[in-house]
Scaffold this motif. Structure first.
Motif, PDB file in Angstrom:
ATOM      1  N   LEU A 160       0.833  -1.203   0.000  1.00 28.95           N
ATOM      2  CA  LEU A 160       0.000   0.000   0.000  1.00 28.95           C
ATOM      3  C   LEU A 160       0.865   1.249   0.000  1.00 28.95           C
ATOM      4  O   LEU A 160       0.574   2.224  -0.712  1.00 28.95           O
ATOM      5  CB  LEU A 160      -0.929  -0.017   1.226  1.00 28.95           C
ATOM      6  CG  LEU A 160      -1.828   1.203   1.411  1.00 28.95           C
ATOM      7  CD1 LEU A 160      -2.794   1.350   0.238  1.00 28.95           C
ATOM      8  CD2 LEU A 160      -2.610   1.108   2.724  1.00 28.95           C
ATOM      9  N   THR A 161       1.930   1.229   0.786  1.00 27.49           N
ATOM     10  CA  THR A 161       2.825   2.386   0.831  1.00 27.49           C
ATOM     11  C   THR A 161       3.575   2.557  -0.485  1.00 27.49           C
ATOM     12  O   THR A 161       3.745   3.678  -0.982  1.00 27.49           O
ATOM     13  CB  THR A 161       3.828   2.229   1.984  1.00 27.49           C
ATOM     14  OG1 THR A 161       3.101   2.078   3.212  1.00 27.49           O
ATOM     15  CG2 THR A 161       4.739   3.440   2.089  1.00 27.49           C
ATOM     16  N   ASP A 162       3.998   1.437  -1.074  1.00 26.80           N
ATOM     17  CA  ASP A 162       4.845   1.507  -2.261  1.00 26.80           C
ATOM     18  C   ASP A 162       4.051   1.744  -3.541  1.00 26.80           C
ATOM     19  O   ASP A 162       4.447   2.542  -4.389  1.00 26.80           O
ATOM     20  CB  ASP A 162       5.662   0.216  -2.398  1.00 26.80           C
ATOM     21  CG  ASP A 162       6.604   0.015  -1.219  1.00 26.80           C
ATOM     22  OD1 ASP A 162       6.943   1.026  -0.577  1.00 26.80           O
ATOM     23  OD2 ASP A 162       6.967  -1.144  -0.942  1.00 26.80           O
ATOM     24  N   ARG A 163       2.887   1.062  -3.682  1.00 23.34           N
ATOM     25  CA  ARG A 163       2.196   1.060  -4.974  1.00 23.34           C
ATOM     26  C   ARG A 163       0.771   1.591  -4.922  1.00 23.34           C
ATOM     27  O   ARG A 163       0.130   1.712  -5.975  1.00 23.34           O
ATOM     28  CB  ARG A 163       2.207  -0.361  -5.532  1.00 23.34           C
ATOM     29  CG  ARG A 163       3.609  -0.903  -5.748  1.00 23.34           C
ATOM     30  CD  ARG A 163       3.603  -2.363  -6.136  1.00 23.34           C
ATOM     31  NE  ARG A 163       2.809  -2.589  -7.326  1.00 23.34           N
ATOM     32  CZ  ARG A 163       2.477  -3.807  -7.769  1.00 23.34           C
ATOM     33  NH1 ARG A 163       2.873  -4.881  -7.114  1.00 23.34           N
ATOM     34  NH2 ARG A 163       1.761  -3.950  -8.869  1.00 23.34           N
ATOM     35  N   GLY A 164       0.218   1.868  -3.762  1.00 26.38           N
ATOM     36  CA  GLY A 164      -1.095   2.491  -3.679  1.00 26.38           C
ATOM     37  C   GLY A 164      -2.234   1.500  -3.518  1.00 26.38           C
ATOM     38  O   GLY A 164      -2.052   0.288  -3.349  1.00 26.38           O
ATOM     39  N   LEU A 165      -3.460   2.044  -3.588  1.00 26.96           N
ATOM     40  CA  LEU A 165      -4.651   1.255  -3.306  1.00 26.96           C
ATOM     41  C   LEU A 165      -4.894   0.149  -4.324  1.00 26.96           C
ATOM     42  O   LEU A 165      -5.346  -0.940  -3.957  1.00 26.96           O
ATOM     43  CB  LEU A 165      -5.875   2.183  -3.258  1.00 26.96           C
ATOM     44  CG  LEU A 165      -6.146   2.896  -1.936  1.00 26.96           C
ATOM     45  CD1 LEU A 165      -7.277   3.897  -2.112  1.00 26.96           C
ATOM     46  CD2 LEU A 165      -6.496   1.895  -0.847  1.00 26.96           C
ATOM     47  N   ASP A 166      -4.617   0.412  -5.581  1.00 27.67           N
ATOM     48  CA  ASP A 166      -4.925  -0.571  -6.616  1.00 27.67           C
ATOM     49  C   ASP A 166      -4.203  -1.893  -6.342  1.00 27.67           C
ATOM     50  O   ASP A 166      -4.807  -2.971  -6.291  1.00 27.67           O
ATOM     51  CB  ASP A 166      -4.535  -0.015  -7.985  1.00 27.67           C
ATOM     52  CG  ASP A 166      -5.147  -0.829  -9.122  1.00 27.67           C
ATOM     53  OD1 ASP A 166      -5.802  -1.851  -8.836  1.00 27.67           O
ATOM     54  OD2 ASP A 166      -4.988  -0.440 -10.290  1.00 27.67           O
ATOM     55  N   ALA A 167      -2.898  -1.811  -6.152  1.00 25.19           N
ATOM     56  CA  ALA A 167      -2.132  -3.032  -5.903  1.00 25.19           C
ATOM     57  C   ALA A 167      -2.480  -3.652  -4.554  1.00 25.19           C
ATOM     58  O   ALA A 167      -2.591  -4.877  -4.431  1.00 25.19           O
ATOM     59  CB  ALA A 167      -0.637  -2.720  -5.972  1.00 25.19           C
ATOM     60  N   ALA A 168      -2.669  -2.829  -3.522  1.00 29.69           N
ATOM     61  CA  ALA A 168      -2.957  -3.362  -2.196  1.00 29.69           C
ATOM     62  C   ALA A 168      -4.312  -4.067  -2.163  1.00 29.69           C
ATOM     63  O   ALA A 168      -4.450  -5.162  -1.600  1.00 29.69           O
ATOM     64  CB  ALA A 168      -2.922  -2.240  -1.163  1.00 29.69           C
ATOM     65  N   LEU A 169      -5.321  -3.468  -2.778  1.00 27.61           N
ATOM     66  CA  LEU A 169      -6.640  -4.095  -2.777  1.00 27.61           C
ATOM     67  C   LEU A 169      -6.654  -5.337  -3.668  1.00 27.61           C
ATOM     68  O   LEU A 169      -7.366  -6.302  -3.376  1.00 27.61           O
ATOM     69  CB  LEU A 169      -7.695  -3.091  -3.245  1.00 27.61           C
ATOM     70  CG  LEU A 169      -7.896  -1.876  -2.335  1.00 27.61           C
ATOM     71  CD1 LEU A 169      -9.005  -0.975  -2.879  1.00 27.61           C
ATOM     72  CD2 LEU A 169      -8.227  -2.304  -0.910  1.00 27.61           C
ATOM     73  N   SER A 170      -5.897  -5.331  -4.733  1.00 31.13           N
ATOM     74  CA  SER A 170      -5.806  -6.528  -5.569  1.00 31.13           C
ATOM     75  C   SER A 170      -5.180  -7.668  -4.792  1.00 31.13           C
ATOM     76  O   SER A 170      -5.580  -8.834  -4.936  1.00 31.13           O
ATOM     77  CB  SER A 170      -4.975  -6.229  -6.825  1.00 31.13           C
ATOM     78  OG  SER A 170      -5.602  -5.226  -7.608  1.00 31.13           O
ATOM     79  N   SER A 171      -4.205  -7.354  -3.933  1.00 30.83           N
ATOM     80  CA  SER A 171      -3.587  -8.378  -3.108  1.00 30.83           C
ATOM     81  C   SER A 171      -4.581  -8.953  -2.102  1.00 30.83           C
ATOM     82  O   SER A 171      -4.646 -10.162  -1.891  1.00 30.83           O
ATOM     83  CB  SER A 171      -2.375  -7.791  -2.374  1.00 30.83           C
ATOM     84  OG  SER A 171      -1.829  -8.736  -1.482  1.00 30.83           O
ATOM     85  N   VAL A 172      -5.377  -8.081  -1.499  1.00 30.28           N
ATOM     86  CA  VAL A 172      -6.402  -8.545  -0.561  1.00 30.28           C
ATOM     87  C   VAL A 172      -7.442  -9.398  -1.284  1.00 30.28           C
ATOM     88  O   VAL A 172      -7.870 -10.442  -0.787  1.00 30.28           O
ATOM     89  CB  VAL A 172      -7.070  -7.350   0.140  1.00 30.28           C
ATOM     90  CG1 VAL A 172      -8.250  -7.792   0.991  1.00 30.28           C
ATOM     91  CG2 VAL A 172      -6.068  -6.612   1.001  1.00 30.28           C
ATOM     92  N   ALA A 173      -7.856  -8.967  -2.480  1.00 29.01           N
ATOM     93  CA  ALA A 173      -8.865  -9.712  -3.221  1.00 29.01           C
ATOM     94  C   ALA A 173      -8.347 -11.079  -3.636  1.00 29.01           C
ATOM     95  O   ALA A 173      -9.095 -12.064  -3.649  1.00 29.01           O
ATOM     96  CB  ALA A 173      -9.285  -8.912  -4.456  1.00 29.01           C
ATOM     97  N   ALA A 174      -7.050 -11.171  -3.972  1.00 25.66           N
ATOM     98  CA  ALA A 174      -6.491 -12.460  -4.376  1.00 25.66           C
ATOM     99  C   ALA A 174      -6.483 -13.454  -3.227  1.00 25.66           C
ATOM    100  O   ALA A 174      -6.611 -14.668  -3.441  1.00 25.66           O
ATOM    101  CB  ALA A 174      -5.071 -12.257  -4.906  1.00 25.66           C
ATOM    102  N   ALA A 175      -6.355 -12.951  -1.984  1.00 23.67           N
ATOM    103  CA  ALA A 175      -6.345 -13.841  -0.827  1.00 23.67           C
ATOM    104  C   ALA A 175      -7.740 -14.156  -0.312  1.00 23.67           C
ATOM    105  O   ALA A 175      -7.883 -14.976   0.604  1.00 23.67           O
ATOM    106  CB  ALA A 175      -5.512 -13.214   0.286  1.00 23.67           C
ATOM    107  N   CYS A 176      -8.757 -13.533  -0.869  1.00 20.99           N
ATOM    108  CA  CYS A 176     -10.128 -13.746  -0.402  1.00 20.99           C
ATOM    109  C   CYS A 176     -10.650 -15.081  -0.932  1.00 20.99           C
ATOM    110  O   CYS A 176     -10.346 -15.489  -2.060  1.00 20.99           O
ATOM    111  CB  CYS A 176     -11.023 -12.591  -0.863  1.00 20.99           C
ATOM    112  SG  CYS A 176     -12.690 -12.631  -0.172  1.00 20.99           S
ATOM    113  N   ALA A 177     -11.455 -15.775  -0.121  1.00 22.11           N
ATOM    114  CA  ALA A 177     -12.012 -17.073  -0.524  1.00 22.11           C
ATOM    115  C   ALA A 177     -13.066 -16.925  -1.606  1.00 22.11           C
ATOM    116  O   ALA A 177     -13.394 -17.900  -2.283  1.00 22.11           O
ATOM    117  CB  ALA A 177     -12.602 -17.782   0.696  1.00 22.11           C
TER     118      ALA A 177
END
Length: 428
Positions: free
Chosen positions: A305-322
């Protein structure tokens, strides 16, 4: 007259709120006369005596009387119009003495607004009283004219209501057609009478809310104090959660790792194979501890989130979601880290609810900017029924958003879908 089979326009003249509004206009005139006379007389005397010391206590008394009348007016607005006007901030002297109190009253903006209300409300009270009582008298009088028309020939010596007369000729409402027409005209005014009262009392509501309530600055200070408490409580809760997660996860695993390494050290010379097995188990514990630490750090504020912003951080969260989650982020830039981190927390918590409670097959996350607001929307096709009043998680999110002038809106009918929209201030 509250039956749904009767149109609201026909029920309005007989409803309690209409008669309470009419009572408000009737009682407003004598009270406004009293307030106006006291305000003008005491203020005039106090202003005239300002060349001496006596003018100051008289002016303070005038403002104090205005504040007392304001409390009566707020109670009248609350009881008869159903509008809750909060009381302004109380007047407190710094030392508690009489002179300190007089100084506080004279410096209080709400006291002068109460005085202004007493001066402005008087002409309006005269107008609303005259209009409402005139329309009431003619409307109900004409509507009930067929019932009391017999009074004119029996006791007044004329055939009915006189439309005009010049001493020798006159025109009276005495025929059945004219009596019926007068009744219909009265019925029209009876039906319009509640709307007229609502319009008149709407002005009273505006005057009372604008002049008898707390100032905007006071309300803002109160909001900020409340938000500060929410922020402090939220930070304390987050610290307790982090401490609990560390204690139950990595800390316990590292303690087990230390014990395994100690046993491996003791077995190293006499049982190398057993020591190697213990070291292998310790290696697995280290991997698990590192994973738990990464998950814990990601939940607090991930590096992506600090390095790349909301887009990358939320994509990471979505990828880990069931649940399969589609992420769409359309932002012209990046907001400040505090807002960015709060938006990330909101999406993380909402996706956790989707996974644990919604029984959804798919979800979506949309982030965009609208004017000076950052909009975050999470949608799922689950069973619905999400309610901030019942769920602690949604209620906590709403409080955290409110602390930064944000808003959380939840649309979740039974059977779904659920749409949660968070609105945050955009601070670049």
């Amino acid at each position: 007259m509250d039956s749904p089979l009767v149109p609201s326009a026909l029920r309005a003249p007989f409803q309690g709120r209409t008669w309470r509004a009419f009572l408000f206009t009737l009682t407003g005139l004598p009270l406004s006369i009293l307030w106006f006379v006291m305000a003008v007389s005491l203020t005039s005397v106090g202003a005239g005596l300002l060349i001496t010391f006596l003018g100051i206590p008289v002016l303070a008394a005038s403002l104090a009387v205005s504040r007392g009348m304001g409390s009566v007016e707020r109670a009248r607005v609350r009881g008869l119009l159903g509008a809750d006007v909060p009381a302004p901030e109380p007047v407190r002297g710094r030392t508690g003495g009489v002179f300190s109190w007089m100084s506080a009253v004279l410096r209080s903006g709400s006291s002068w607004r109460h005085l202004l209300y007493g001066l402005l409300h008087f002409p309006w009270a005269v107008f609303s009283f005259c209009v409402s009582i005139t329309v009431f008298t003619w409307a109900w009088g004409l509507f009930s004219y067929p019932l009391w028309q017999w009074v004119f020939p029996a006791y007044v010596g004329q055939d009915g209501i006189q439309l005009y007369g010049d001493g020798t000729h006159g025109r009276y409402l005495d025929s059945p057609f004219e009596i019926g027409a007068a009744c219909l005209v009265g019925l029209v005014f009876v039906l319009l009478w509640p709307a007229l009262l609502r319009g008149l009392t709407a002005v009273d509501r505006v005057l009372a809310a604008g002049l008898l309530g707390p100032s905007r600055l006071t309300e803002r200070v109160s909001e900020l104090e409340s938000d500060r408490v929410v922020v402090v409580d939220t930070a304390a809760a987050d610290l307790r959660r982090i401490e609990r997660d560390l204690h139950d996860g990595p800390q316990a695993r590292l303690a087990s790792l230390a014990m395994d390494l100690g046993l491996a050290k003791e077995k190293l010379e006499r049982d190398p194979a057993g020591a190697a097995e213990l070291v292998d188990e310790a290696h697995g514990e280290v991997k698990l501890a590192l994973r738990e630490l990464r998950d814990l750090a990601r939940g607090i504020h991930p590096a992506v989130l600090t390095d790349r912003g909301l887009d990358a951080a939320l994509s990471s969260v979505a990828a880990a979601c069931a649940v399969p989650v589609a992420v769409t982020v359309e932002l012209p830039g990046r907001p400040v880290p505090a807002i960015e981190g709060l938006a990330y927390t909101v999406v993380t918590e909402l996706l956790r609810n989707v996974t644990g409670h919604a029984r959804a097959r798919r979800a979506s996350v949309d982030v965009w900017r609208s004017g000076e607001r950052l909009m975050v929307q999470v949608r799922d096709d689950g069973v619905g029924g999400a309610d901030p009043a019942r769920g602690r998680g949604l209620r906590d999110l709403a409080e955290r958003l409110r602390a930064v002038d944000g808003v959380l809106a939840v649309e979740s009918p039974e059977g779904g879908p659920t749409v949660v929209t968070a609105e945050l201030p955009w601070r670049a």
